[in-house]
Write an enzyme that holds these catalytic residues in place. Structure first.
Site, PDB file in Angstrom:
ATOM      1  N   HIS A 403      20.307  -1.958  23.586  1.00 35.33           N
ATOM      2  CA  HIS A 403      20.889  -3.303  23.651  1.00 35.33           C
ATOM      3  C   HIS A 403      20.591  -3.946  25.000  1.00 35.33           C
ATOM      4  O   HIS A 403      20.126  -5.092  25.073  1.00 35.33           O
ATOM      5  CB  HIS A 403      22.403  -3.218  23.426  1.00 35.33           C
ATOM      6  N   GLU A 404      20.846  -3.212  26.086  1.00 35.77           N
ATOM      7  CA  GLU A 404      20.665  -3.799  27.414  1.00 35.77           C
ATOM      8  C   GLU A 404      19.202  -4.106  27.707  1.00 35.77           C
ATOM      9  O   GLU A 404      18.860  -5.173  28.218  1.00 35.77           O
ATOM     10  CB  GLU A 404      21.249  -2.873  28.487  1.00 35.77           C
ATOM     11  N   HIS A 407      17.859  -7.336  26.286  1.00 32.62           N
ATOM     12  CA  HIS A 407      18.129  -8.562  27.043  1.00 32.62           C
ATOM     13  C   HIS A 407      16.930  -8.915  27.922  1.00 32.62           C
ATOM     14  O   HIS A 407      16.589 -10.090  28.083  1.00 32.62           O
ATOM     15  CB  HIS A 407      19.365  -8.385  27.929  1.00 32.62           C
ATOM     16  N   GLU A 432      22.784 -11.803  22.691  1.00 29.41           N
ATOM     17  CA  GLU A 432      23.573 -10.619  22.337  1.00 29.41           C
ATOM     18  C   GLU A 432      23.218 -10.126  20.939  1.00 29.41           C
ATOM     19  O   GLU A 432      23.154  -8.918  20.685  1.00 29.41           O
ATOM     20  CB  GLU A 432      25.068 -10.957  22.417  1.00 29.41           C
TER      21      GLU A 432
END
Length: 597
Positions: A403-404, A407, A432
């Site tokens: 997820h990070e 970004h 997100e």
């Protein structure tokens, strides 16, 4: 950011972003697309404005004014097209950057005045390989007034103002002079300065009025959240660690994971990723030669024990490199603004590998990623989670790490490597959502598309950290485009987008099947391969600060560019099933699809 919407989102700083179409006053109910309000420094409230982006796609393409010239550069073609399409003078347009990808060529330009670029008035043009324009996004403005191009406030005074307001220090990254469009139609001249506070984990780009000395806007580079390793197809460590031999993809990482061309390392440090705890020199060394990183993790012991710290650094290093490699295969390359120390002469700015701080001491129960412009390292912070005893380590829950890192991909590829183009509430929410969707993509191991839950390990709850599982069932997940009317926080908005992407993924896999080799072979026709191609291609096509509608249109255009529109109806039906049909606008649902679908 891996925030958790089930628990205390109210105590987490919500980073709001929005997409844009004009530089004039915006109704309050549409501010998701143009504004974002942040509390920064010692409680200062800053509302940033981003002109709304118009967006057009052109299917198989239209000619630009210089189409008949055989030797036209992408720079000249882009300036000419913007000049003609927006009916402005070429002196008001400056080519910023561009690159050629597999299915399209991309150019990014800025509006200028007296040779000075606008920070938030930009445009992007995409061409197919027949040299026809297939997409155009623009947030160019028509100012009601514009400040003098000669500053009356010194850079030194502006730095002092920004440091005080943002509770940080100028990081010596070269400052620039740029215009900034405001929502009242005026344009101010600004000193643009990067301010960091490493202990607090903040990293801002500050815009200080070069005539009044006022801090008028910020860009927040931080997207918060939210060998013997947990394979990337697994979400949580209870599924079992495995010893993986030579997992690097030498097509994406030509010298492997431990060599940047100036010598090999024997630590969790390489060309793509540096994984450490505390200081960047505090890495994990090989457990034995050559390059064995075998550090068993002990879940019954504190994550801060030496063995568990080593396991965390090794797992974060492996996941970060794996994402680098498969996203490279699908188009997140050097020229497309990826993260590498050495770009090997393949374009883009280098010296910007991802740094991953595991068990970072600045927080708990969260994680974040900072995405500065191409040429500066992306920075991931993984925190400990305190819901269990012993505590649990976010670096050992793969969906959080994926997820990070995502970004970084979405912030770099939207807007041409600036790191500035997911800065509104709506586009930040989609950031997100993309991150959750990428985490889900990595964990599928068959053509089955079960409901997907984020973040269940770190809080020891099978329901995870989102309000609903991602699902094709409206009874399990009822979120629709119109749900955004009642939402004002990026993670909640992100759930709407991620669930739409879950439905798009399910439709593509149902139609085209599933490939077990998708991470290393992007040439297949299976649904999961098609999904990730469209995911990555659309990022480069969409405008700065996209909306749900313009991002959807970028997916449709990406399908035309790469697959000749073969998935048009499948995509439209998936979007429309969640309210993002042909007539969707202003967070009002539409279930309509184009004629023939």
């Amino acid at each position: 950011m891996v925030s958790f919407n089930k628990f205390f989102t109210s105590v987490l700083l919500a980073i709001a972003y929005a997409s844009a179409t004009s530089a004039f006053a915006v109704p309050a109910d549409s501010k998701h697309a143009t504004h974002r309000t942040r509390l920064v420094g010692r409680g200062l409230k800053v509302e940033a404005f981003h002109p709304s982006s118009s967006y057009e796609t052109f299917g198989t393409g239209i000619d630009h004014p210089l189409s008949k010239r055989a030797d036209t550069s992408i720079e000249d073609a882009s300036v000419s097209f913007v000049e003609s399409h927006l009916k402005i003078k070429s002196s008001a347009i400056k080519f910023r950057t561009g690159y050629t990808a597999e299915s399209a060529k991309h150019a990014y330009v800025s509006q200028v005045h007296d040779g000075i670029p606008f920070a938030n008035a930009v445009a992007n043009i995409a061409y197919n390989h027949d040299d026809k324009v297939v997409a155009f996004g623009s947030s160019f403005v028509k100012p009601t007034s514009i400040a003098s191009s000669t500053p009356s406030v010194s850079l030194e005074a502006a730095i002092a103002k920004a440091e005080e307001a943002l509770d940080g220090k100028f990081n010596s990254h070269p400052a620039t002079l740029e215009y900034l469009a405001k929502d009242d139609g005026s344009v101010v001249l600004t000193h643009v300065i990067q301010i960091q506070n490493e202990s607090a984990g903040t990293w801002y780009q500050a815009f200080v009025d070069a005539h009044s000395g006022e801090l008028v806007s910020i860009v927040d580079f931080v997207s918060q959240a939210s060998y013997l390793v947990l394979p990337i197809t697994k979400e949580i460590l209870t599924q079992g660690f495995e010893t993986l031999t030579d997992p690097q993809d030498l097509t994406a990482s030509s010298l492997g994971w431990h060599n940047s061309g100036s010598g090999a390392t024997t630590t969790t440090s390489g060309n793509n990723v540096l994984s450490y705890k505390g200081s960047t020199s505090s890495t994990t060394s090989q457990s034995s030669s050559p390059l064995n990183f075998i550090y068993p993790q002990s879940p019954s012991l504190s994550p801060t024990t030496t063995a568990n710290v080593n396991a965390a650094r090794v797992n974060a290093f492996y996941i970060g490199n794996t994402i680098h490699d498969f996203s490279y295969r699908y188009g997140f390359t050097e020229s497309a603004f990826n993260f590498q120390t050495n770009n090997f002469g393949k374009g883009g700015a280098q010296n910007d590998r991802v740094t991953i701080s595991v068990q970072d001491s600045a927080g708990t129960n969260n994680a974040d990623f900072s995405t500065p412009p191409d040429g500066q390292s992306g920075h991931m912070r993984m925190f400990l989670w305190t819901f269990t005893s012993p505590q649990r380590d976010g670096a050992l829950e793969n969906d959080i790490v994926v997820h990070e890192y995502t970004h970084g991909i979405t912030n770099r590829m939207t807007g041409g490597g600036s790191g500035r183009c997911l800065q509104t509430t709506e586009s930040g929410g989609m950031g997100e959502g993309w991150s959750d969707a990428m985490a889900e993509w990595t964990e599928h191991t068959s053509s089955s598309v079960p409901d997907y839950v984020m973040g269940q390990y770190v809080i020891n709850d099978s329901g995870g950290i989102r309000t609903h599982p991602y699902s094709t069932s409206t009874s399990v997940n009822p979120l629709r485009y119109s749900s955004i009317k009642t939402l004002n926080e990026v993670h909640n908005i992100g759930e709407v987008w991620a669930n739409m992407l879950h439905n798009v993924y399910a439709a593509l896999v149902s139609a085209h099947g599933w490939s077990a080799t998708a991470r290393t072979n992007p040439n297949g026709t299976e649904g999961n391969v098609v999904f990730l191609h469209l995911f990555i291609d659309a990022l480069a096509l969409q405008p700065c600060n996209p909306t749900f509608v313009s991002a959807r249109d970028a997916w449709i255009q990406a399908d035309v560019n790469r697959y000749g529109g073969a998935n048009k109806c499948l995509l439209w039906n998936a979007w429309a099933s969640r309210g993002l049909g042909v007539g969707a606008s202003g967070f009002t649902d539409s279930s309509a699809v184009p004629a023939g679908c």
